[in-house]
Every structure is written in structure tokens, then in C-alpha cells.
Design an enzyme around this catalytic site. Structure first.
Site, PDB file in Angstrom:
ATOM      1  N   ARG A  41      37.111  43.433  36.916  1.00 43.58           N
ATOM      2  CA  ARG A  41      38.089  41.908  35.827  1.00 43.58           C
ATOM      3  C   ARG A  41      39.027  43.037  35.634  1.00 43.58           C
ATOM      4  NH1 ARG A  41      34.488  38.753  32.602  1.00 43.58           N
ATOM      5  NH2 ARG A  41      35.608  39.127  31.038  1.00 43.58           N
ATOM      6  N   TYR A  74      28.650  41.804  45.620  1.00 47.03           N
ATOM      7  CA  TYR A  74      30.053  41.229  46.234  1.00 47.03           C
ATOM      8  C   TYR A  74      30.952  42.279  46.029  1.00 47.03           C
ATOM      9  CZ  TYR A  74      32.037  39.717  41.794  1.00 47.03           C
ATOM     10  OH  TYR A  74      31.818  39.252  40.210  1.00 47.03           O
TER      11      TYR A  74
END
Length: 405
Positions: free
Chosen positions: A113, A227
Site C-alpha cells: 500500500r 503474496y
């Protein structure tokens, strides 16, 4: 009729998260002057990994920041659902197949992010049409025929703009002032999430990271997502579960003890991951019921302020980016900001509401137990790696052709 604006408007954007920065950038690229105000003392983003489906990559391309995002992002080869109890693969989608590329064109990316936020922030800082102000908490917004007047809690002089975009998140103050629909809806689910250096991993964890796949381990009333991000240097993990101890008037629920209890019956691969999941902060998961009134005169809602959603379709940030691109389009087409905002909401409202609703449904499917989980696995396992029909409506924006911003 839509026309090319003969002069730039002054648009204020409230909120310096991913949606707010994207909205500011799209608005400036449409030829208008933007002032973005953020209540924090400095710009930043908290959290961990983020999935960017091809609809988000398309939006980032339209905003001119896709190359910057791709420098640190990972393009996973597969999106995999595993059974968290048995460790068996249920189904997978091939994200590098010709079928994927021909259908969606833009890549499926995973990123941190903070990396996405930094790319958008840099683009705003470099655009001459964008002014960024921190330490500004909007306490009140008044609008009249001349524009919108923002008053700040810190005592700054008020800011007057032709229109305002409220991108101030799940607990948007402007949404409450305009819509007044109270507190967001708690799902009773909580997430523990964070990213760890891949060099610290070994065994099955290291193998999963090396595969670069997005792994979703689905189990009864819980799931784990894994991931790699940041060029594969970090491995993102998110453990989500439903709490049996939720009460609306207490914060003592969704604890680490519950986390361990809920995942106790999972397979060895999930057990290996559990000790490495960040415990620094727990994240209660909220959404809201879709609303129709995104626009109030010269004020428009965007991102989580308009349509907060649960994360099960990985579309929260993606939909905020779609909002921003559509807003830029309509602000390029209409001279009157109220008309531009109305057109923006008309193009976005139905799609965002559908994704909000279906995110809840997919969460229910992911968290099935017993015979429900068995039937889910049987149905999904019959699907091939190029079976994109069910998800294509999410990954393909239902909007008019996008003009360059």
C-alpha cells in the site's frame, strides 16, 4: 450537452489516502486547479499488501502512474484458492495466459500500500495544478451559489473552492454531515496483516513466496491470504476470522487468542505461516449498505466515503481508482461542477453498489464450513485456469471509453 471547459475550476479534495490522491491527480490532469487537504501531519499510508486487478491497472494507466507502480509491484502468475483444512488446491486462475491478456490487457498486480500511495503522492507533488496541505481537519462545509467553504478544526483560514470531493474514508465526516447514516457496519470479522522479509522465510513458506502466486487459503469462518510485494523482497500475509466475542460496545474481541483458536485445525502450510503473521495491530472489518446520494450540490463522495466494502473481492482501492478516473472524465466534459459530479455518480453508483454487495457474498462462500465447503470445492475444482467469465464483470469497468486524462 458535454462541452470542453473554457476555464479551470478550483476543486478541493478532502483526504490524502489512495482515493484522495488519485482524485486530485485526475482532476488536475483534466485541467483544473486542486487543493488537497489531509488531517494528518504528514502524508502516509498504513497497512500491508494490496491487490490491483486489471481494472485498477487500467485506472493507474489512465492516471499516468502505472509505470511507477510496476517498478515495485509483482505480477503474480496465478490466483489460487486452497482448502485451509486439507491443504488441497481447489481452483486457480492463470494470470499470464493468452486468454487473460486478450481479455483484460492490463496486468494483475500486487503491491505494498505504501508503494502505491507513494507513486500517487509523487505524481501529485510533481503536477503544477495540485497543492497539498497537511494538518487540516475539516470541521464544517458550507456551500452556496458561489462555491463550498471549508472550515478547519485547527483554526486555519477557511478554504473556498468551486466544489469539494470528499475522499475522507470509511468514517467520513463529510458523509455523515451530508448523508447521516451513522456508524459503519461491523462484519464481526477481524484481520491481522503485515509483510515480512522473504529472506527470513524457509520451507513451504519460501516455496510459496518463490512461486509469486496469490494464495487464498479458505476455511470455516476464516481465511489466509499470501503474496509477495515490493519486487518480491517482502511477503504479505493477511489472516482473517470471525470473532465469537464481538460486542458493539467493546474492543475486547478478535484477539490473538481467538486467532490461534480459529486456525488450530488448519493444514501444516497454514500452521507454518501463523507465527509469522504480524500481531502489531488488529483490523476490524467494516462496510456499509450502498447508498444513492453520492452528490450533494457541489460536494461529491469518493472511494470509501461513498462505497466502503469488505475486502473479499480485493476491490476497495480498485474502485476508488475507478472513481477518480471517472471523476476526471466528467470534470473534463462539464463546465458546471454540480453537473460533472452528477454525471460521475450516475456512471459509478450501480457498479460500486454491485461490487459492495457481491464482496459480502464472496466472503460467505469463502468461509463456508462442512458440507457447504465440500460443495464449494467440488464446483470450483471443475473450473479451468482460464475460466474468467464469473469475475470478468469485476475486472472490466462498465464505463464509457476512457479518454486520456
Amino acid at each position: 450537452m458535454p462541452v470542453t471547459p473554457p476555464f479551470p475550476l478550483h476543486i478541493a479534495v478532502v483526504g490524502g489516502g489512495i482515493g484522495g490522491l488519485a482524485a486530485a491527480l485526475a482532476t488536475a490532469r483534466a485541467g483544473h486547479r486542486v487543493t488537497l487537504v489531509e488531517q494528518a501531519a504528514r502524508f502516509g499510508e498504513i497497512g500491508a499488501g494490496l491487490q490491483l486487478a486489471p481494472n485498477a491497472s487500467l485506472a493507474l494507466d489512465e492516471l499516468g502512474v502505472l509505470p511507477a507502480v510496476r517498478r515495485t509491484a509483482v505480477a503474480p502468475p496465478r490466483l489460487v484458492m486452497m482448502d485451509a483444512l486439507t491443504g488441497d488446491e481447489v481452483t486457480a486462475l492463470d494470470l499470464r495466459s493468452a486468454a487473460y491478456t486478450e481479455r483484460f490487457v492490463h496486468p494483475y498486480l500486487v503491491t505494498h500500500r505504501t508503494d502505491l500511495h507513494a507513486a500517487l503522492l509523487t505524481a501529485c507533488q510533481e503536477h503544477p495544478g495540485v497543492a497539498l496541505r497537511t494538518g487540516h481537519t475539516v470541521a464544517e462545509a458550507e456551500q452556496d451559489d458561489s462555491g463550498v467553504h471549508l472550515h478547519f478544526a485547527e483554526g486555519h483560514a477557511r478554504l473556498t473552492a468551486d466544489a469539494v470531493v470528499a475522499a475522507d474514508g470509511l468514517r467520513s465526516r463529510l458523509r455523515q454531515a451530508l448523508v447521516g447514516d451513522g456508524e459503519p457496519v461491523c462484519s464481526r470479522y477481524v484481520a491481522f496483516r503485515g509483510a515480512l522479509p522473504t529472506e527470513k522465510m524457509s520451507g513451504r513458506m519460501s516455496q510459496h513466496a518463490a512461486s509469486e502466486a496469490v494464495m487464498v487459503w479458505a476455511g470455516p469462518r476464516m481465511h489466509l491470504v499470501q503474496y509477495p510485494v515490493r519486487r518480491g523482497e517482502l511477503y504479505n500475509q493477511v489472516a482473517v476470522f470471525e470473532s465469537d466475542h464481538y460486542t458493539p460496545d467493546s474492543d475486547d474481541w478478535g484477539t490473538e487468542t481467538e486467532l490461534e483458536e480459529r486456525f488450530a485445525s488448519t493444514c501444516e502450510a497454514v500452521h507454518d505461516a501463523l507465527p509469522l503473521i504480524s500481531r502489531d495491530r488488529r483490523w476490524p472489518l467494516y462496510d456499509r449498505v450502498p447508498i444513492d446520494d453520492w452528490v450533494h450540490g457541489r460536494i461529491a463522495l469518493l472511494g470509501d466515503a461513498a462505497h466502503p466494502m469488505l475486502q473479499y473481492l480485493a476491490q476497495g482501492a480498485c474502485q476508488a481508482l475507478e472513481d477518480a478516473v471517472t471523476l476526471g472524465q466528467t470534470l473534463r466534459q462539464y463546465t458546471d461542477p454540480a453537473e460533472a459530479f452528477t454525471a460521475y455518480a450516475d456512471r459509478r453508483r450501480e457498479r460500486a453498489a454491485r461490487i459492495q454487495t457481491n464482496a459480502r457474498r464472496f466472503g460467505e462462500i469463502c468461509h463456508l464450513e462442512g458440507m457447504g465447503a465440500t460443495l464449494r470445492n467440488m464446483l470450483l475444482s471443475a473450473r479451468g485456469p482460464q475460466a474468467f467469465d464469473d469475475i470478468s464483470w469485476v475486472w472490466t469497468p462498465a464505463s464509457a471509453p476512457v479518454s486520456a486524462l
